[in-house]
Design an enzyme around this catalytic site. Sequence first.
Site, mmCIF file in Angstrom:
data_model
loop_
_atom_site.group_PDB
_atom_site.id
_atom_site.type_symbol
_atom_site.label_atom_id
_atom_site.label_comp_id
_atom_site.label_asym_id
_atom_site.label_seq_id
_atom_site.Cartn_x
_atom_site.Cartn_y
_atom_site.Cartn_z
ATOM 1 N N ASP A 1 0.876 -1.169 0.000
ATOM 2 C CA ASP A 1 0.000 0.000 0.000
ATOM 3 C C ASP A 1 0.914 1.220 0.000
ATOM 4 O O ASP A 1 2.134 1.094 0.187
ATOM 5 C CB ASP A 1 -0.900 -0.043 1.237
ATOM 6 C CG ASP A 1 -1.866 1.128 1.320
ATOM 7 O OD1 ASP A 1 -2.300 1.616 0.252
ATOM 8 O OD2 ASP A 1 -2.168 1.567 2.443
ATOM 9 N N ILE B 1 -11.438 13.130 -1.418
ATOM 10 C CA ILE B 1 -11.821 13.035 -2.828
ATOM 11 C C ILE B 1 -11.849 14.397 -3.528
ATOM 12 O O ILE B 1 -11.718 14.467 -4.753
ATOM 13 C CB ILE B 1 -13.188 12.329 -3.000
ATOM 14 C CG1 ILE B 1 -14.322 13.159 -2.397
ATOM 15 C CG2 ILE B 1 -13.160 10.948 -2.389
ATOM 16 C CD1 ILE B 1 -15.696 12.576 -2.718
ATOM 17 N N ASP C 1 -0.093 4.889 1.502
ATOM 18 C CA ASP C 1 -0.233 5.718 2.706
ATOM 19 C C ASP C 1 -0.029 4.884 3.966
ATOM 20 O O ASP C 1 -0.646 3.842 4.155
ATOM 21 C CB ASP C 1 -1.620 6.374 2.742
ATOM 22 C CG ASP C 1 -1.830 7.313 1.571
ATOM 23 O OD1 ASP C 1 -1.081 8.286 1.455
ATOM 24 O OD2 ASP C 1 -2.742 7.052 0.756
ATOM 25 N N ILE D 1 -15.121 14.171 6.052
ATOM 26 C CA ILE D 1 -13.796 13.545 6.044
ATOM 27 C C ILE D 1 -13.500 12.963 4.665
ATOM 28 O O ILE D 1 -12.385 13.112 4.130
ATOM 29 C CB ILE D 1 -13.719 12.436 7.115
ATOM 30 C CG1 ILE D 1 -13.772 13.032 8.529
ATOM 31 C CG2 ILE D 1 -12.472 11.591 6.919
ATOM 32 C CD1 ILE D 1 -12.512 13.755 8.960
ATOM 33 N N ASP E 1 -14.698 13.997 1.816
ATOM 34 C CA ASP E 1 -14.490 15.082 0.868
ATOM 35 C C ASP E 1 -13.100 15.696 0.979
ATOM 36 O O ASP E 1 -12.566 16.218 -0.007
ATOM 37 C CB ASP E 1 -15.550 16.171 1.060
ATOM 38 C CG ASP E 1 -16.921 15.736 0.547
ATOM 39 O OD1 ASP E 1 -16.990 14.708 -0.157
ATOM 40 O OD2 ASP E 1 -17.912 16.421 0.869
#
EC number: 3.1.3.-
Length: 505
Positions: free
Chosen positions: A56, A213, A58, A208, A210
Site C-alpha cells: 500500500d 476526494i 499511505d 472527512i 471530501d
Amino acid sequence: MGREGRKTCSCWYNFFLFSPLFPELVPSIMSNMLNPDAIFSNNELSLSDIEIYGFDYDYTLVFYSKHLHTLIFNAARDLLINEHRYPAEIRKYDYDPNFAIRGLHYDVHRALLMKIDAFHYIQLGTVYRGLSVVPDEEVIAMYDGSHVPLEQMSDFYGKSSHGNTMKQFMDIFSLPEMTLLSCVNEYFLKNNIDYEPVHLYKDVKDSIRDVHIKGIMYRAIEADIEKYICYAEQTRAVLAKLADHGKKMFLITNSPSSFVDKGMKFIVGKDWRDLFDVVIVQADKPNFFNDKRRPFRKVNERGVLLWDKIHKLQKGQIYKQGNLYEFLKLTGWRGSKVLYFGDHIYSDLADLTLKHGWRTGAIIPELRSEIKIMNTEKYIQTMTWLQTLTGLLEHMQVHRDPDSQMILEEWKKERKEMREMNRNFFNAQFGSLFRTDENPTYFLRRLSRFADIYMASLSCLLNYEPDYTFYPRRTPLQHELPGWSDQLCTGTFRIPFLQETVQIK
C-alpha cells in the site's frame, strides 16, 4: 476461621508487598526487553518463499507527520460549517492528537465512542459521549450489560451497514474523524441542542471523505511535502534491499497518480518506478479485491486516462482502477509466494488472506510507542504487582468469612485502580490499542486473523535477512497454563498452596 482467614489474606498481601524478593521480579523482567523494531508473527512465514512484495502507499511506504491529522480535522470541520450548515462555534474545537486511538467502535444511534474486546464486551470506563466519559452504570443500563450482540457489531469491513449499529475505525486516517465526531457531539450536548446522531455521523463521514476526494489533503501535502512526509530514507533502504535480492515489487493504492508520483519522487527518487514491476493507483480497495468487472486503464505522463485495452501490465507504467482477478490473470502472481503490506486490517489485508492465499504483513505504527512504554520500569512494576494481586484474589477467595471477604474487596478496589493506572500509560481515555483490562481488543483479534506478520514500519525488514523465517511463539491455551500459584514462581519465590498458608505468622 475468620481470624485465621483474615490473617492469611493480610499476611500474604504484606509478604508480597514488602518482601525483598518482590522487587527482584522487576529487574529480571527488564532483562528481557521487547524490541520495538522487531517483526512479530501470527503465522509461520519464511521470506525465502516470497518472490513478490506488494505495498500500500499511505502509512506503509510513506509515513506522515503529526501535522496531517490537524489538517484533515480542520478541513473537515470547515466543510461541516460551510457546506452542511453546522454552527460556526464548532470552529473553537481543535484537534487533540491524544484523545482517540485506532480500533475504537462508534455506536451510530447513541453517539457513543468506545473500546470493545475480542469477545464483544465493552471495556467499562472507555465509553465517551462527546468528550466526557459515560458512567459505568449508564452503559450497563443502555446495553443490558456490557456485551454487544453480533447483529449490532460492525460488518466485515468495520462499517455500520445492513442493520449494524456499530462502526469500527480501523484506518489511521480515522483518528481525526473520531475526534471531530466527539467534538461536535460535545458542542451539541453542552448547548442543549437537539440533534439526530445518525445525521451527525453521516455528515462527519462525508466531510472527512471530501477532504480526500476533493483533493484538499493531496494539494496541501504536495504544496509542502517536507512538512507532511517523514521516514523517507528508511523506505528507500527497504526497497533497495529487496531489489538487490531480485524480488519483484508492486504498488496498489487508493491514492491518485500525481500525488503518489510526487511522494515517491520525494522519498525514493525520480526513478522510483524502475523499482516496481506494477503500479496501480485509485484502486478503490477493498472493492479492488472483489469486483471482477472493472478493467484497468493506463495513465500517461500527463495524468490522462487512455482508452487502450490492457493486455499486459508493463513495468514503468501507471494503471488506474482494475481488479485483483484481472491482476492475477495478467501477472500470474498467485498464492503464498506473494507478501502484501498495508496498514488497514480490512481494506488491505482481509480479502487477500481469506480469498486469495497471499501472505500479509500489517504496518502498525502505534506498536513502536506501546513497546517502549512496556519496557519502562514503572510499567513493568505496575503490571507485575497487578498480576500478583490477581493471583492473590484467585487463591484467597476460598475464605468466606466476613473479615477475609472485606480484605478481598479492598484488593479488588486496588486492582481496579491499578488497571486505570495501566490504561493511562498508553492513552488516558482508551488505553492500549491491543488490550482491554482482561482481554485482547477487537482490533487485535482482527489483526491476528488477517496478518501473518506485523511490525511498526517497513524499516523493520532491514533487521532481517531475505531468507529469515518468522516463527510465532506458542501461546498456551488456558487449560495448558498452570494455576496462578505456579505462574508466579520465580526460583524459590512463589505463592504457597492453600494448605501451606495457615503456617504464616
